[in-house]
Design a protein around this motif. Structure first.
Motif, PDB file in Angstrom:
ATOM      1  N   VAL A  95       0.825  -1.218   0.000  1.00 32.63           N
ATOM      2  CA  VAL A  95       0.000   0.000   0.000  1.00 32.63           C
ATOM      3  C   VAL A  95       0.857   1.265   0.000  1.00 32.63           C
ATOM      4  O   VAL A  95       0.343   2.355  -0.261  1.00 32.63           O
ATOM      5  CB  VAL A  95      -0.975   0.032   1.198  1.00 32.63           C
ATOM      6  CG1 VAL A  95      -1.938  -1.144   1.132  1.00 32.63           C
ATOM      7  CG2 VAL A  95      -0.233   0.057   2.523  1.00 32.63           C
ATOM      8  N   TYR A  96       2.169   1.129   0.269  1.00 33.58           N
ATOM      9  CA  TYR A  96       3.034   2.308   0.247  1.00 33.58           C
ATOM     10  C   TYR A  96       3.523   2.655  -1.157  1.00 33.58           C
ATOM     11  O   TYR A  96       4.095   3.731  -1.364  1.00 33.58           O
ATOM     12  CB  TYR A  96       4.238   2.101   1.177  1.00 33.58           C
ATOM     13  CG  TYR A  96       3.840   2.056   2.632  1.00 33.58           C
ATOM     14  CD1 TYR A  96       3.360   3.186   3.274  1.00 33.58           C
ATOM     15  CD2 TYR A  96       3.938   0.873   3.360  1.00 33.58           C
ATOM     16  CE1 TYR A  96       2.983   3.142   4.604  1.00 33.58           C
ATOM     17  CE2 TYR A  96       3.564   0.821   4.695  1.00 33.58           C
ATOM     18  CZ  TYR A  96       3.082   1.950   5.310  1.00 33.58           C
ATOM     19  OH  TYR A  96       2.701   1.910   6.626  1.00 33.58           O
ATOM     20  N   GLY A  97       3.331   1.747  -2.110  1.00 36.69           N
ATOM     21  CA  GLY A  97       3.775   2.028  -3.463  1.00 36.69           C
ATOM     22  C   GLY A  97       5.281   2.094  -3.571  1.00 36.69           C
ATOM     23  O   GLY A  97       6.026   1.621  -2.699  1.00 36.69           O
ATOM     24  N   THR A 108       3.764   6.731   7.883  1.00 41.53           N
ATOM     25  CA  THR A 108       3.864   7.172   6.489  1.00 41.53           C
ATOM     26  C   THR A 108       2.527   6.990   5.779  1.00 41.53           C
ATOM     27  O   THR A 108       1.948   5.900   5.831  1.00 41.53           O
ATOM     28  CB  THR A 108       4.945   6.366   5.748  1.00 41.53           C
ATOM     29  OG1 THR A 108       6.200   6.538   6.409  1.00 41.53           O
ATOM     30  CG2 THR A 108       5.065   6.825   4.304  1.00 41.53           C
ATOM     31  N   PRO A 109       2.012   8.017   5.108  1.00 42.71           N
ATOM     32  CA  PRO A 109       0.742   7.858   4.386  1.00 42.71           C
ATOM     33  C   PRO A 109       0.896   6.856   3.242  1.00 42.71           C
ATOM     34  O   PRO A 109       1.905   6.870   2.528  1.00 42.71           O
ATOM     35  CB  PRO A 109       0.454   9.265   3.846  1.00 42.71           C
ATOM     36  CG  PRO A 109       1.269  10.183   4.686  1.00 42.71           C
ATOM     37  CD  PRO A 109       2.500   9.409   5.058  1.00 42.71           C
ATOM     38  N   PRO A 110      -0.077   5.979   3.042  1.00 39.32           N
ATOM     39  CA  PRO A 110       0.001   5.037   1.925  1.00 39.32           C
ATOM     40  C   PRO A 110      -0.163   5.750   0.589  1.00 39.32           C
ATOM     41  O   PRO A 110      -0.784   6.811   0.511  1.00 39.32           O
ATOM     42  CB  PRO A 110      -1.157   4.070   2.184  1.00 39.32           C
ATOM     43  CG  PRO A 110      -2.107   4.838   3.044  1.00 39.32           C
ATOM     44  CD  PRO A 110      -1.278   5.770   3.873  1.00 39.32           C
ATOM     45  N   ARG A 191      -4.471   0.907  15.209  1.00 39.94           N
ATOM     46  CA  ARG A 191      -3.032   0.958  15.010  1.00 39.94           C
ATOM     47  C   ARG A 191      -2.684   0.481  13.603  1.00 39.94           C
ATOM     48  O   ARG A 191      -3.410  -0.339  13.021  1.00 39.94           O
ATOM     49  CB  ARG A 191      -2.310   0.043  16.008  1.00 39.94           C
ATOM     50  CG  ARG A 191      -2.464   0.436  17.456  1.00 39.94           C
ATOM     51  CD  ARG A 191      -1.673  -0.468  18.396  1.00 39.94           C
ATOM     52  NE  ARG A 191      -2.200  -1.823  18.461  1.00 39.94           N
ATOM     53  CZ  ARG A 191      -1.930  -2.696  19.438  1.00 39.94           C
ATOM     54  NH1 ARG A 191      -1.119  -2.348  20.429  1.00 39.94           N
ATOM     55  NH2 ARG A 191      -2.443  -3.906  19.432  1.00 39.94           N
ATOM     56  N   ILE A 192      -1.588   0.994  13.111  1.00 39.12           N
ATOM     57  CA  ILE A 192      -0.946   0.445  11.926  1.00 39.12           C
ATOM     58  C   ILE A 192       0.297  -0.281  12.410  1.00 39.12           C
ATOM     59  O   ILE A 192       1.147   0.306  13.091  1.00 39.12           O
ATOM     60  CB  ILE A 192      -0.548   1.542  10.919  1.00 39.12           C
ATOM     61  CG1 ILE A 192      -1.778   2.315  10.450  1.00 39.12           C
ATOM     62  CG2 ILE A 192       0.221   0.938   9.747  1.00 39.12           C
ATOM     63  CD1 ILE A 192      -2.775   1.494   9.659  1.00 39.12           C
TER      64      ILE A 192
END
Length: 282
Positions: A95-97, A108-110, A191-192
């Motif tokens: 999902v982080y690319g 970190t934003p996906p 949570r992530i």
């Protein structure tokens, strides 16, 4: 304080889900696992909504498809009505690319690039709508007994692709199970969590270590440009993205250190188990 063992429903008893089920049962959890085949002991049909009515904890392992998350597509009403205290969703670091080899952490934003990663992010957000503690667990490359570089070397499919700097995180199946148990025994969501080991590594180095442990020659080096021309679309989607996924916040949140902090320890344990020199503990 750890939660009392409760009633765990696992949606999908595959490689990681089966390990989580075995570990939870071993410490006193009541566990049911869904299946789309004829159910065996401890299994329930995927289409049956009855298990949701008693589940206090739920672990979802099934990937989404074009129609979305299969559990939400079939059981949305049952999920919303269930007496859930905790939900864990096994997602993917995809999902982080592509980050060009840069590091990402749990904050970190996906930014997914592949269609299947976009589907994963949408599924994450569905699970996060539940009014209980929800842990989205973004998992690296999964390996373990029966699914490792040893098997690739033995069946002749191992490749030593040379792409310097293309390192990624992986995680032993049994450390996934341990992380799931720690998360549901200490819910503190949302949570992530990053289920990746401590040492992102180039795939060729894993193949080389496995060959060394087996006492065989590794396959010849294959330049990335040559490998790319022969790759499937799925393989190209993997090799076309690069990122280093950090796990410090996850281990602190779970109070956990990995039993297999790198592929080296994991491979040694797999080989020892295969040779009857001791079974790797969960």
């Amino acid at each position: 304080m750890k939660a009392m063992a409760g009633r765990l429903l696992i949606l999908g008893g595959g490689y990681a889900g089966g390990a989580a089920a075995a570990l939870a049962r071993a410490v006193g959890w009541q566990v049911q696992v869904t299946t789309r085949c004829a159910p065996g002991p401890g299994e329930v049909p995927f289409d049956d909504p009855a298990p949701f009515r008693a589940a206090t904890h739920l672990l979802a392992t099934a990937p989404p498809g074009e129609a979305g998350d299969p559990a939400w597509a079939r059981h949305a009403a049952a999920l919303r009505a269930a007496p859930l205290e905790w939900v864990g969703y096994l997602s993917t670091t995809g999902v982080y690319g592509d980050r060009g080899g840069a590091a990402v952490d749990e904050a970190t934003p996906p930014a997914p690039m592949q269609p299947r990663s976009v589907q994963r992010l949408a599924a994450e957000r569905q699970w996060q709508t539940l009014p209980c503690a929800v842990d989205v667990m973004r998992v690296g490359g999964i390996y373990g007994p029966g699914r490792s570089a040893f098997d690739d070397l033995r069946d002749g499919t191992a490749k030593r692709v040379v792409k310097p700097g293309h390192a990624f995180g992986r995680i032993h199946r049994d450390d996934i199970a341990r992380a799931c148990l720690a998360a549901m025994e200490g819910p503190d969501g949302p949570r992530i969590l990053h289920l990746v080991d401590d040492e992102p590594a180039e795939p060729r180095h894993v193949v080389e270590e496995a060959a060394r442990l087996l006492g065989v020659d590794p396959p010849p080096e294959l330049p990335f440009a040559d490998a790319w021309a022969r790759m499937s679309e799925m393989a190209r989607s993997f090799w076309g993205e690069s990122r280093r996924v950090l796990n410090r916040r996850t281990k602190a949140a779970l109070g956990l250190e990995w039993r297999y902090p790198s592929y080296r320890e994991g491979l040694r344990a797999i080989l020892a188990e295969e040779r009857g020199e001791g079974v790797a503990q969960q």
